[in-house]
Design a protein around this motif. Structure first.
Motif, PDB file in Angstrom:
ATOM      1  N   LYS A 120     -13.146   2.210 -18.528  1.00 44.26           N
ATOM      2  CA  LYS A 120     -14.303   1.422 -18.113  1.00 44.26           C
ATOM      3  C   LYS A 120     -15.620   1.998 -18.613  1.00 44.26           C
ATOM      4  CE  LYS A 120     -12.504  -0.544 -13.770  1.00 44.26           C
ATOM      5  NZ  LYS A 120     -12.768  -0.708 -12.315  1.00 44.26           N
ATOM      6  N   GLU A 121     -15.564   3.267 -19.073  1.00 48.41           N
ATOM      7  CA  GLU A 121     -16.766   4.010 -19.428  1.00 48.41           C
ATOM      8  C   GLU A 121     -17.760   3.982 -18.264  1.00 48.41           C
ATOM      9  OE1 GLU A 121     -18.426   3.000 -23.211  1.00 48.41           O
ATOM     10  OE2 GLU A 121     -16.652   3.690 -24.309  1.00 48.41           O
ATOM     11  N   ASN A 122     -17.233   4.341 -17.089  1.00 43.54           N
ATOM     12  CA  ASN A 122     -18.039   4.311 -15.871  1.00 43.54           C
ATOM     13  C   ASN A 122     -17.472   5.316 -14.871  1.00 43.54           C
ATOM     14  OD1 ASN A 122     -19.580   3.611 -13.586  1.00 43.54           O
ATOM     15  ND2 ASN A 122     -19.588   1.450 -14.156  1.00 43.54           N
ATOM     16  N   TYR A 123     -18.364   6.089 -14.246  1.00 44.56           N
ATOM     17  CA  TYR A 123     -17.933   7.039 -13.217  1.00 44.56           C
ATOM     18  C   TYR A 123     -17.340   6.298 -12.026  1.00 44.56           C
ATOM     19  CZ  TYR A 123     -18.358  10.322  -9.302  1.00 44.56           C
ATOM     20  OH  TYR A 123     -18.103  11.090  -8.190  1.00 44.56           O
ATOM     21  N   GLU A 124     -17.978   5.196 -11.610  1.00 51.60           N
ATOM     22  CA  GLU A 124     -17.507   4.444 -10.455  1.00 51.60           C
ATOM     23  C   GLU A 124     -16.338   3.546 -10.855  1.00 51.60           C
ATOM     24  OE1 GLU A 124     -21.190   4.251  -7.415  1.00 51.60           O
ATOM     25  OE2 GLU A 124     -20.971   2.503  -8.706  1.00 51.60           O
ATOM     26  N   THR A 125     -15.275   3.614 -10.066  1.00 49.44           N
ATOM     27  CA  THR A 125     -14.069   2.859 -10.401  1.00 49.44           C
ATOM     28  C   THR A 125     -13.980   1.515  -9.698  1.00 49.44           C
ATOM     29  OG1 THR A 125     -12.818   3.856  -8.576  1.00 49.44           O
ATOM     30  CG2 THR A 125     -12.776   5.007 -10.710  1.00 49.44           C
ATOM     31  N   GLY A 126     -14.760   1.345  -8.610  1.00 49.06           N
ATOM     32  CA  GLY A 126     -14.488   0.222  -7.726  1.00 49.06           C
ATOM     33  C   GLY A 126     -13.189   0.492  -6.990  1.00 49.06           C
ATOM     34  N   ASN A 127     -12.707  -0.463  -6.229  1.00 49.62           N
ATOM     35  CA  ASN A 127     -11.453  -0.293  -5.494  1.00 49.62           C
ATOM     36  C   ASN A 127     -10.261  -0.441  -6.433  1.00 49.62           C
ATOM     37  OD1 ASN A 127     -12.143   0.158  -2.665  1.00 49.62           O
ATOM     38  ND2 ASN A 127     -13.047  -1.889  -2.736  1.00 49.62           N
ATOM     39  N   LEU A 128      -9.397   0.567  -6.436  1.00 50.28           N
ATOM     40  CA  LEU A 128      -8.153   0.515  -7.198  1.00 50.28           C
ATOM     41  C   LEU A 128      -7.008   0.389  -6.200  1.00 50.28           C
ATOM     42  CD1 LEU A 128      -8.847   3.497  -9.659  1.00 50.28           C
ATOM     43  CD2 LEU A 128      -9.284   1.061 -10.069  1.00 50.28           C
ATOM     44  N   PHE A 129      -6.275  -0.712  -6.256  1.00 51.86           N
ATOM     45  CA  PHE A 129      -5.190  -0.962  -5.305  1.00 51.86           C
ATOM     46  C   PHE A 129      -3.830  -0.710  -5.966  1.00 51.86           C
ATOM     47  CE2 PHE A 129      -8.728  -3.565  -3.779  1.00 51.86           C
ATOM     48  CZ  PHE A 129      -8.776  -3.180  -2.443  1.00 51.86           C
ATOM     49  N   PHE A 130      -2.887  -0.219  -5.160  1.00 55.18           N
ATOM     50  CA  PHE A 130      -1.584   0.161  -5.696  1.00 55.18           C
ATOM     51  C   PHE A 130      -0.448  -0.420  -4.859  1.00 55.18           C
ATOM     52  CE2 PHE A 130      -4.669   3.522  -6.544  1.00 55.18           C
ATOM     53  CZ  PHE A 130      -4.608   3.597  -7.926  1.00 55.18           C
ATOM     54  N   LYS A 131       0.684  -0.626  -5.515  1.00 56.60           N
ATOM     55  CA  LYS A 131       1.893  -1.080  -4.846  1.00 56.60           C
ATOM     56  C   LYS A 131       2.654   0.129  -4.297  1.00 56.60           C
ATOM     57  CE  LYS A 131       2.292  -5.180  -7.788  1.00 56.60           C
ATOM     58  NZ  LYS A 131       3.126  -5.904  -8.788  1.00 56.60           N
ATOM     59  N   PRO A 132       3.556  -0.088  -3.331  1.00 54.05           N
ATOM     60  CA  PRO A 132       4.250   1.030  -2.680  1.00 54.05           C
ATOM     61  C   PRO A 132       5.010   1.957  -3.619  1.00 54.05           C
ATOM     62  CG  PRO A 132       4.537  -0.974  -1.402  1.00 54.05           C
ATOM     63  CD  PRO A 132       3.862  -1.372  -2.675  1.00 54.05           C
ATOM     64  N   ASN A 133       5.469   1.436  -4.768  1.00 56.45           N
ATOM     65  CA  ASN A 133       6.290   2.271  -5.657  1.00 56.45           C
ATOM     66  C   ASN A 133       5.480   3.030  -6.703  1.00 56.45           C
ATOM     67  OD1 ASN A 133       5.521   0.077  -7.168  1.00 56.45           O
ATOM     68  ND2 ASN A 133       7.554  -0.349  -8.030  1.00 56.45           N
ATOM     69  N   GLN A 134       4.140   2.846  -6.723  1.00 62.78           N
ATOM     70  CA  GLN A 134       3.336   3.502  -7.756  1.00 62.78           C
ATOM     71  C   GLN A 134       3.029   4.953  -7.430  1.00 62.78           C
ATOM     72  OE1 GLN A 134       0.464  -0.100  -8.210  1.00 62.78           O
ATOM     73  NE2 GLN A 134       0.317   1.001 -10.138  1.00 62.78           N
ATOM     74  N   PHE A 135       2.562   5.217  -6.224  1.00 61.36           N
ATOM     75  CA  PHE A 135       2.236   6.581  -5.820  1.00 61.36           C
ATOM     76  C   PHE A 135       2.821   6.877  -4.439  1.00 61.36           C
ATOM     77  CE2 PHE A 135      -1.302   6.018  -8.888  1.00 61.36           C
ATOM     78  CZ  PHE A 135      -1.091   7.156  -9.667  1.00 61.36           C
ATOM     79  N   PRO A 136       4.156   6.988  -4.321  1.00 58.48           N
ATOM     80  CA  PRO A 136       4.734   7.362  -3.028  1.00 58.48           C
ATOM     81  C   PRO A 136       4.345   8.799  -2.672  1.00 58.48           C
ATOM     82  CG  PRO A 136       6.412   7.380  -4.738  1.00 58.48           C
ATOM     83  CD  PRO A 136       5.182   6.809  -5.366  1.00 58.48           C
ATOM     84  N   ILE A 137       4.158   9.045  -1.387  1.00 65.56           N
ATOM     85  CA  ILE A 137       3.655  10.336  -0.922  1.00 65.56           C
ATOM     86  C   ILE A 137       4.512  10.837   0.235  1.00 65.56           C
ATOM     87  CG2 ILE A 137       1.698  11.468   0.244  1.00 65.56           C
ATOM     88  CD1 ILE A 137       1.136  11.003  -2.666  1.00 65.56           C
ATOM     89  N   LYS A 138       4.756  12.150   0.256  1.00 64.48           N
ATOM     90  CA  LYS A 138       5.480  12.773   1.349  1.00 64.48           C
ATOM     91  C   LYS A 138       4.517  13.516   2.272  1.00 64.48           C
ATOM     92  CE  LYS A 138       9.830  11.773   0.608  1.00 64.48           C
ATOM     93  NZ  LYS A 138      10.596  10.994   1.621  1.00 64.48           N
ATOM     94  N   LYS A 139       4.851  13.560   3.539  1.00 67.76           N
ATOM     95  CA  LYS A 139       4.054  14.292   4.522  1.00 67.76           C
ATOM     96  C   LYS A 139       3.895  15.743   4.073  1.00 67.76           C
ATOM     97  CE  LYS A 139       3.876  15.270   9.513  1.00 67.76           C
ATOM     98  NZ  LYS A 139       4.539  15.003  10.817  1.00 67.76           N
ATOM     99  N   GLY A 140       2.657  16.225   4.065  1.00 72.48           N
ATOM    100  CA  GLY A 140       2.374  17.592   3.663  1.00 72.48           C
ATOM    101  C   GLY A 140       2.150  17.782   2.176  1.00 72.48           C
ATOM    102  N   GLU A 141       2.291  16.717   1.385  1.00 75.77           N
ATOM    103  CA  GLU A 141       2.042  16.812  -0.054  1.00 75.77           C
ATOM    104  C   GLU A 141       0.541  16.918  -0.309  1.00 75.77           C
ATOM    105  OE1 GLU A 141       2.789  14.091  -4.079  1.00 75.77           O
ATOM    106  OE2 GLU A 141       3.922  13.677  -2.237  1.00 75.77           O
ATOM    107  N   VAL A 142       0.157  17.778  -1.255  1.00 80.36           N
ATOM    108  CA  VAL A 142      -1.256  17.905  -1.612  1.00 80.36           C
ATOM    109  C   VAL A 142      -1.686  16.649  -2.368  1.00 80.36           C
ATOM    110  CG1 VAL A 142      -2.976  19.199  -2.917  1.00 80.36           C
ATOM    111  CG2 VAL A 142      -1.176  20.419  -1.685  1.00 80.36           C
ATOM    112  N   ILE A 143      -2.715  15.967  -1.846  1.00 81.31           N
ATOM    113  CA  ILE A 143      -3.179  14.720  -2.474  1.00 81.31           C
ATOM    114  C   ILE A 143      -4.556  14.862  -3.105  1.00 81.31           C
ATOM    115  CG2 ILE A 143      -1.807  13.195  -1.012  1.00 81.31           C
ATOM    116  CD1 ILE A 143      -4.376  12.804   0.705  1.00 81.31           C
ATOM    117  N   ALA A 144      -5.327  15.885  -2.656  1.00 77.43           N
ATOM    118  CA  ALA A 144      -6.697  16.021  -3.146  1.00 77.43           C
ATOM    119  C   ALA A 144      -7.255  17.368  -2.702  1.00 77.43           C
ATOM    120  CB  ALA A 144      -7.562  14.879  -2.615  1.00 77.43           C
ATOM    121  N   PHE A 145      -8.549  17.572  -3.021  1.00 77.58           N
ATOM    122  CA  PHE A 145      -9.227  18.813  -2.653  1.00 77.58           C
ATOM    123  C   PHE A 145     -10.579  18.464  -2.023  1.00 77.58           C
ATOM    124  CE2 PHE A 145      -6.283  19.622  -6.028  1.00 77.58           C
ATOM    125  CZ  PHE A 145      -5.656  20.801  -5.643  1.00 77.58           C
ATOM    126  N   SER A 146     -10.952  19.219  -1.012  1.00 78.67           N
ATOM    127  CA  SER A 146     -12.164  18.898  -0.242  1.00 78.67           C
ATOM    128  C   SER A 146     -13.409  19.042  -1.101  1.00 78.67           C
ATOM    129  CB  SER A 146     -12.267  19.816   0.979  1.00 78.67           C
ATOM    130  OG  SER A 146     -12.478  21.162   0.574  1.00 78.67           O
TER     131      SER A 146
END
Length: 567
Positions: A120-146
């Motif tokens: 997009k050549e833009n810092y702001e992404t707007g809302n990015l929506f995902f389906k359940p099979n794109q980024f499945p996550i487990k409890k306790g998995e590291v998802i980001a940094f503060s």
């Protein structure tokens, strides 16, 4: 025996329902450190309730953020303001957790987001929506940094729990998040309001601030007050949790009159659309003037907040001559720590010493109607129900400044403010913008739409507005290196940008004629590019940045540096 069994069954059903409604052990702490809060759920913020809890990160950025439970990433958003970088995880139990103000995402997510930003050549992404099979996550998995991105006042994690189906926000403490709190809320002072022209407080038809006497921890009182007619109360109160100095919001506020509940609200849950009614929960004029929030223990008829329970006459008292009233206001935090304020009221005859002058101006507003007024080339248009109640509006234009009442009146909708600019040349029009000039020394840019001979803006804030001219281009300064310098050890390019007029609107940076992602810390006014984003070819490189303000003044800066790719 039968009654006892019935009561036991009823209580068991109630607590069982509550446990089912808000599971206590399903979600884990999103950080790997003890939970200390910088902000509580439902806390009174500017024009809204706080929609989550702010968890302290020991003043640092870069702490690991863990998924609170199994689920999938359903949304990601990168914005300059608001939540900054945020991630939403939808869980199979019907709730969604939100993590905001983060510095960066975990590797696989970060790679995906950066690809979108470069596309997009833009810092702001707007809302990015995902389906359940794109980024499945487990409890306790590291998802980001503060971090400290967006409209954050310092490093922390903003954490929310929402009902996935309704988007209602729910207090995360109901789900087992457990900060230490052994302190009762602190009452600061009391304000009493006459609710019509016949009401009196200490023989005056005027709101009155009353100082409090602290008897002991959690116990307050005031001296006897005389009153007559319809009156209401407001309290300035906050909570302070253990191991933190922040002034946090309370959980509930209750008022008893001679032992009977007349008023109650708490912040268990609310919806985003109703959050604007915070300006009717508090004494809004007092807040605008003095930046102190009084929570009212009565409800205005037009207030649509869902947080109220067990109201008698909407919390408004009718004080009768010759009767005594024992008022008790109770503030509690989520842990149940309580503070009590006792207020003795003696009903007296209406012996008026002071009366508020009647408010009459040329412009009478009936809230349910549409209005449009024009003075000296300035027009204001108010849609139906812009105002919560009828009033007399002050509106005049003085030396080019449109004075539209005062900002002490809260609005339910935006109104439109239009300036006729036909007297200006085309060159002059390019430099003009509409500004809020409450502080004449620091005018605040209003998003200005330009159409032929009229400029207009929309806003929910009354006050003073004027046309301002900005002829200065933004300033650009590259930090930590000079033109034609070797910077082989540097990991980033940092640029400071600023504008003294209408403010920065956008920027575009390139490295060797290719767009690069620069993250903007608007609090420090510094843009940062990380060399790890792109592989450098050769040793000589040209960095270029174009920065524009809100009226189109542009500054183009270019510099050459030398750097070899370091693997």
């Amino acid at each position: 025996m039968r009654q006892t069994l019935f009561l036991f069954t009823l209580l068991a059903a109630f607590f069982g329902h509550s446990q089912e409604k808000y599971p206590k052990d399903y979600f884990r702490n999103p950080l790997g450190i003890p939970t200390i809060l910088a902000g509580t759920f439902g806390e009174l913020r500017s024009n809204h309730f706080h929609s989550g809890v702010d968890i302290k990160t020991q003043g640092r950025e870069g702490l690991k953020i863990y998924a609170a439970a199994d689920g999938y990433i359903s949304r990601i958003k990168v914005a300059q303001f608001g939540f900054g970088k945020a991630i939403y995880i939808t869980h199979p139990n019907g709730f969604t957790t939100v993590y905001a103000h983060i510095s960066k995402y975990a590797d696989k997510i970060q790679e995906y987001v950066k690809a979108i930003q470069y596309k997009k050549e833009n810092y702001e992404t707007g809302n990015l929506f995902f389906k359940p099979n794109q980024f499945p996550i487990k409890k306790g998995e590291v998802i980001a940094f503060s971090g400290d991105t967006g409209s954050s006042g310092g490093p922390h994690l903003h954490y929310e729990i929402r009902d996935t189906a309704t988007e209602h926000i729910i207090n995360p403490l109901f789900f087992g998040l457990n900060p230490i709190d052994t302190n009762p809320p602190l009452f600061q002072d009391l304000k009493i309001y006459p609710l019509n022209s016949n009401a009196r407080i200490n023989n005056k038809n005027k709101s009155t601030v009353i100082s409090l006497n602290s008897i002991e921890k959690g116990q307050y009182k005031v001296g006897k007050i005389t009153a007559s007619g319809a009156i209401g109360f407001g309290v300035n109160v906050f909570d302070r949790l253990d191991k933190a100095t922040n002034k946090n919001g309370i959980f509930s506020l209750e008022m008893l009159v001679n032992g009977k509940r007349f008023y109650y609200h708490d912040v268990e849950t609310f919806s985003f659309p109703e959050s604007k009614f915070i300006n009717l929960l508090i004494d809004y004029p007092h807040y605008i003037k003095y930046k102190k929030k009084y929570q009212k223990t009565y409800k205005d008829d037009v207030n649509k907040l869902s947080i109220y329970k067990d109201l008698v006459n909407n919390g408004k008292l009718d004080i009768l001559n010759g009767l005594n009233y024992n008022i008790e206001i109770i503030a509690k935090d989520y842990k149940g720590n309580a503070s009590y304020l006792k207020i003795p009221i003696a009903g007296t005859e209406n012996n008026t010493i002071f009366m508020q002058p009647a408010d009459t101006t040329a412009y009478k507003i009936v809230a349910k109607n549409f209005y449009k007024f024009t003075e000296d080339n300035v027009t204001v248009a108010f849609p139906k129900n812009t105002f919560y109640e009828d009033l007399y509006l002050d509106f005049k234009v003085d030396k080019g400044v449109a004075k539209i009442h005062t900002p002490t009146i809260p609005l339910a909708k935006n109104f439109t403010l239009t300036f006729n600019v036909s007297k200006y040349s085309e060159a002059e029009k390019k430099q003009l913008y509409i500004a809020n000039v409450k502080n004449a020394k620091y005018p605040r840019f209003q998003y200005t739409r330009k159409k032929d001979s009229t400029f207009y803006t929309t806003t929910k804030t009354l006050g003073n507005y004027a046309l301002m001219s900005d002829t200065h281009k933004p300033k650009v300064n590259v930090l930590y290196f000079k033109d034609n310098q070797w910077i082989s050890k540097r990991k980033t390019i940092k640029v400071k940008i600023s504008d003294i007029g209408s403010g920065i609107k956008n920027y575009r940076a390139t490295l060797n004629d290719e767009w690069i992602l620069m993250e903007y810390n608007h609090k420090k006014r510094i843009l940062t590019y990380n060399f790890s984003d792109k592989k450098l070819v050769g040793s000589k490189h040209i960095f270029k940045i174009v920065v524009s303000d809100n009226v189109g003044n542009t500054n183009t800066f270019s510099t050459t540096f030398f750097k070899k790719q370091v693997n």
